[in-house]
Design a protein around this motif. Structure first.
Motif, PDB file in Angstrom:
ATOM      1  N   VAL B   4       0.856  -1.176   0.000  1.00  0.00           N
ATOM      2  CA  VAL B   4       0.000   0.000   0.000  1.00  0.00           C
ATOM      3  C   VAL B   4       0.899   1.235   0.000  1.00  0.00           C
ATOM      4  CG1 VAL B   4      -1.795   1.240   1.240  1.00  0.00           C
ATOM      5  CG2 VAL B   4      -1.756  -1.258   1.293  1.00  0.00           C
ATOM      6  N   THR B   5       0.638   2.138  -0.915  1.00  0.00           N
ATOM      7  CA  THR B   5       1.490   3.313  -1.060  1.00  0.00           C
ATOM      8  C   THR B   5       0.699   4.596  -0.868  1.00  0.00           C
ATOM      9  OG1 THR B   5       2.905   2.136  -2.644  1.00  0.00           O
ATOM     10  CG2 THR B   5       3.080   4.532  -2.588  1.00  0.00           C
ATOM     11  N   GLN B   6       1.174   5.413   0.034  1.00  0.00           N
ATOM     12  CA  GLN B   6       0.627   6.755   0.211  1.00  0.00           C
ATOM     13  C   GLN B   6       1.766   7.715  -0.129  1.00  0.00           C
ATOM     14  OE1 GLN B   6      -1.394   5.444   4.251  1.00  0.00           O
ATOM     15  NE2 GLN B   6      -2.073   7.496   3.712  1.00  0.00           N
ATOM     16  N   SER B   7       1.607   8.416  -1.210  1.00  0.00           N
ATOM     17  CA  SER B   7       2.712   9.220  -1.742  1.00  0.00           C
ATOM     18  C   SER B   7       2.805  10.618  -1.151  1.00  0.00           C
ATOM     19  CB  SER B   7       2.588   9.315  -3.257  1.00  0.00           C
ATOM     20  OG  SER B   7       1.349   9.897  -3.589  1.00  0.00           O
ATOM     21  N   GLN B   8       1.851  10.956  -0.306  1.00  0.00           N
ATOM     22  CA  GLN B   8       1.836  12.307   0.274  1.00  0.00           C
ATOM     23  C   GLN B   8       2.150  12.221   1.771  1.00  0.00           C
ATOM     24  OE1 GLN B   8      -2.234  12.305  -0.670  1.00  0.00           O
ATOM     25  NE2 GLN B   8      -2.101  13.876  -2.258  1.00  0.00           N
ATOM     26  N   PRO B   9       3.362  12.483   2.188  1.00  0.00           N
ATOM     27  CA  PRO B   9       3.678  12.407   3.619  1.00  0.00           C
ATOM     28  C   PRO B   9       2.897  13.444   4.427  1.00  0.00           C
ATOM     29  CG  PRO B   9       5.677  12.471   2.315  1.00  0.00           C
ATOM     30  CD  PRO B   9       4.521  12.763   1.380  1.00  0.00           C
ATOM     31  N   CYS B  23      -3.983   7.148  -2.312  1.00  0.00           N
ATOM     32  CA  CYS B  23      -3.539   5.814  -1.897  1.00  0.00           C
ATOM     33  C   CYS B  23      -3.579   4.901  -3.110  1.00  0.00           C
ATOM     34  CB  CYS B  23      -4.440   5.266  -0.801  1.00  0.00           C
ATOM     35  SG  CYS B  23      -4.104   3.536  -0.341  1.00  0.00           S
ATOM     36  N   THR B  24      -2.520   4.170  -3.331  1.00  0.00           N
ATOM     37  CA  THR B  24      -2.529   3.125  -4.347  1.00  0.00           C
ATOM     38  C   THR B  24      -2.088   1.833  -3.693  1.00  0.00           C
ATOM     39  OG1 THR B  24      -0.258   3.628  -5.031  1.00  0.00           O
ATOM     40  CG2 THR B  24      -2.046   4.710  -6.252  1.00  0.00           C
ATOM     41  N   ARG B 103      -2.620  -4.590   5.705  1.00  0.00           N
ATOM     42  CA  ARG B 103      -1.378  -3.885   5.363  1.00  0.00           C
ATOM     43  C   ARG B 103      -1.662  -2.400   5.280  1.00  0.00           C
ATOM     44  NH1 ARG B 103       2.630  -7.628   6.312  1.00  0.00           N
ATOM     45  NH2 ARG B 103       1.547  -9.618   6.066  1.00  0.00           N
ATOM     46  N   PHE B 104      -0.775  -1.621   5.882  1.00  0.00           N
ATOM     47  CA  PHE B 104      -0.972  -0.183   5.962  1.00  0.00           C
ATOM     48  C   PHE B 104       0.006   0.569   5.069  1.00  0.00           C
ATOM     49  CE2 PHE B 104      -3.983   0.275   9.409  1.00  0.00           C
ATOM     50  CZ  PHE B 104      -3.933  -0.957  10.029  1.00  0.00           C
ATOM     51  N   GLY B 105      -0.451   1.705   4.587  1.00  0.00           N
ATOM     52  CA  GLY B 105       0.444   2.626   3.918  1.00  0.00           C
ATOM     53  C   GLY B 105       1.260   3.382   4.946  1.00  0.00           C
TER      54      GLY B 105
END
Lengths: 117, 114
Positions: B4-9, B23-24, B103-105
């Motif tokens: 799981v991808t979160q591209s914005q911190p 989220c992707t 599963r977490f981003g």
């Protein structure tokens, strides 16, 4: 709603001692409970999955002899950090999946902050 | 393996405005569930919204809605009429049907400016 409690909410211990953290589902039966570790400003990292009455399944890299998990009933799981060291200091979160869950939703406890001196 | 991808911190929004968190995820499964959790300073994880992969309709919970694009494996969260109490870490999560693992981003820290 489903409530999960954790005790203690915070604990400070000396290096080399063991610490037990309890996770309870208060108003539902949990077939499965999960233990996560969270470092500051980071995500939750799954440590292990425990099912009532059976041995826990640990994630790769998690030492099962160091992090002992017991899931003695459908409402209680315990995590014991044995021979704790400063690097074990972290925020530990448990969650529970209800017996009747249809979507794998997990209900989370409030977490336990462990500080090892 | 599912990721799981979160591209914005970090994201920030003006009070009463709208913000979208991205989220992707990566999976070869067709039957799964997606969640957005909120973690305020108290660190208690709170479910914001969930989406079943077999449902085409986007989930909505009051001011919170998702844009679920299954083919693109995208699951963004839109917060409308942002409130100061929305300030928190937001985690996107994935779980496969029949499999207990969630599963977490990496999370997105949302700041709401008054």
């Amino acid at each position: 709603g489903a409530v999960v409690s954790q005790h203690p909410s915070w604990v400070i211990c000396k290096s080399g001692t063991s610490v037990k953290i309890e996770c309870r589902s208060l108003d539902f039966q949990a077939t499965t409970m999960f233990w996560y570790r969270q470092f500051p400003k980071q995500s939750l990292m799954l440590m292990a999955t425990s099912n009532e009455g059976s041995k826990a399944t640990y994630e790769q890299g998690v030492e099962k002899d160091k992090f002992l998990i017991n899931h003695a009933s459908l409402t209680l799981s315990t995590l014991t950090v044995t021979s704790a060291h400063p690097e074990d200091s972290s925020f530990y979160i448990c969650s529970a999946r209800a017996l009747a869950s249809w979507d794998n939703e997990q209900f989370f406890g409030p977490g336990t902050r462990l500080t090892v001196l | 393996a599912q990721t799981v991808t979160q591209s914005q911190p970090e994201m920030s929004v003006q009070e009463a405005e709208t913000v979208t968190l991205s989220c992707t995820y990566d999976t070869s499964e067709s039957d799964y569930y997606l969640f957005w959790y909120k973690q305020p300073p108290s660190r208690q994880m709170i479910l914001v919204i969930r989406q079943e992969a077999y449902k085409q309709q986007n989930a909505t919970e009051n001011r919170f809605s998702v844009n679920f694009q299954k083919a693109a494996k995208s699951f963004s969260l839109k917060i409308s009429d942002s409130q100061l109490g929305d300030a928190a870490m937001y985690f996107c999560a994935y779980t496969r049907n029949g499999n207990n693992d969630m599963r977490f981003g990496a999370g997105t820290r949302l700041t709401v400016k008054p």
